[in-house]
Design an enzyme around this catalytic site. Structure first.
Site, PDB file in Angstrom:
ATOM      1  N   ASP A 210       0.813  -1.218   0.000  1.00 29.62           N
ATOM      2  CA  ASP A 210       0.000   0.000   0.000  1.00 29.62           C
ATOM      3  C   ASP A 210       0.848   1.270   0.000  1.00 29.62           C
ATOM      4  OD1 ASP A 210      -2.557   1.307   0.064  1.00 29.62           O
ATOM      5  OD2 ASP A 210      -2.299   1.693   2.191  1.00 29.62           O
ATOM      6  N   SER A 235      -6.858   4.975   0.278  1.00 27.80           N
ATOM      7  CA  SER A 235      -7.175   3.659  -0.276  1.00 27.80           C
ATOM      8  C   SER A 235      -8.648   3.350  -0.049  1.00 27.80           C
ATOM      9  CB  SER A 235      -6.317   2.582   0.391  1.00 27.80           C
ATOM     10  OG  SER A 235      -4.939   2.869   0.244  1.00 27.80           O
ATOM     11  N   GLN A 285      -5.707  -1.910  -6.753  1.00 28.12           N
ATOM     12  CA  GLN A 285      -6.331  -1.033  -5.763  1.00 28.12           C
ATOM     13  C   GLN A 285      -7.036   0.123  -6.454  1.00 28.12           C
ATOM     14  OE1 GLN A 285      -4.485   2.204  -2.908  1.00 28.12           O
ATOM     15  NE2 GLN A 285      -4.289   0.209  -1.884  1.00 28.12           N
TER      16      GLN A 285
END
Length: 293
Positions: A210, A235, A285
């Site tokens: 991430d 996110s 993502q």
């Protein structure tokens, strides 16, 4: 082992509360919420604690529901959805202050023989030829919106040796580039003993996944991101597929690109390759991408 890596490993070593319930700490983030990679990695740890050691996660799908509070502990509850002959499925909910902040579904399987192919590893310079974060980031101190952002970013990278192949988004804000980013990374130290397990490496890879994934979206628009203050991001969801074994304490190339952005959201696709060219992990993502008004 570097003390910051020891701290990160302790962060991922959840406290069992009772059957299928675990509790984890948080640490200060570079943004005023829990770092997404931390909560995803901790949730995966919780799921793994309820599965036979012979089965490892081969995929996870998750949603970030609310900003996490870095000053509060997180409770992870695991639902044992299915224990089948070939696959095991778990669902994890992360809770703070009585509300869910994150959900994760993970599927587990044993390794087996089968058809195999992969796309080739893209070209990239040797990681040792690139400057580490503590050397690179201070070069751009004047571009950050304040000095505190740089200091927090350096602290966040202490446990991870992360090296940019090309200039990061915050270094070229205002200049539109190809929607692609590459970094090499590994944890700062070698895992050994009880900490050196396949699950540990998978969860550390999840933690790092991430970190720079949405950089490719920023590059396509000449934006520097939250570091320069020209974009607000977060996110929204996160999916990973674990293809082949890897070690998080050995160099991995994280190659990311962005096929689209629209409606205040950007999509990013990432691939992690081992140094010898094996495709280890795929990541997708969608993230919030808003321009401040």
């Amino acid at each position: 082992m570097d003390p910051t890596l020891q701290y990160l490993l302790r962060l991922l070593d959840l406290e069992p509360v009772e059957r299928d319930i675990f509790r984890g700490d948080s640490h200060a983030s570079v943004v005023p919420r829990v770092f997404g990679g931390q909560v995803a990695a901790q949730a995966l740890v919780a799921a793994c604690r309820t599965v036979d050691d012979e089965r490892l996660p081969h995929s996870l799908h998750s949603y970030f529901l609310r900003p996490g509070d870095p000053g509060a502990r997180i409770v992870y509850t695991v639902d044992r959805i299915r224990d089948g002959r070939s696959f095991t499925t778990r669902r994890v909910v992360a809770v703070q202050h009585g509300q869910p902040i994150f959900t994760l579904s993970a599927s587990f399987a044993r390794a087996e023989e089968g058809l195999e192919h992969q796309e080739p590893m893209p070209a990239a310079p040797d990681p040792e030829s690139l400057p580490p974060a503590e050397e690179l980031l201070p070069r751009y101190a004047d571009l950050f919106r304040d000095r505190g952002v740089l200091e927090l970013l350096l602290q966040a990278r202490q446990a991870i040796d992360l090296r940019y192949v090309n200039e990061p988004p915050f270094a070229t804000a205002g200049k539109v580039r190809e929607a692609r980013s590459q970094v090499w990374f590994r944890v700062n130290g070698k895992l050994a003993g009880e900490q050196d397990t396949p699950v540990s490496h998978l969860c550390l890879g999840t933690y790092v996944s991430d970190m720079t994934l949405l950089d490719s979206v920023l590059l396509a628009h000449g934006r520097g991101g939250w570091m320069t203050g020209d974009t607000v991001g977060a996110s929204l969801d996160h999916a990973m597929w674990f293809h082949r074994p890897f070690r998080a304490d050995e160099w991995l190339l994280y190659d990311t690109d962005s096929p689209t952005s629209q409606s205040g959201r950007g999509l990013a696709h990432g691939r992690m390759f081992t140094r010898d060219g094996r495709l280890a992990v795929s990541v997708i993502q969608e993230g919030l991408m808003r321009v401040p008004r």
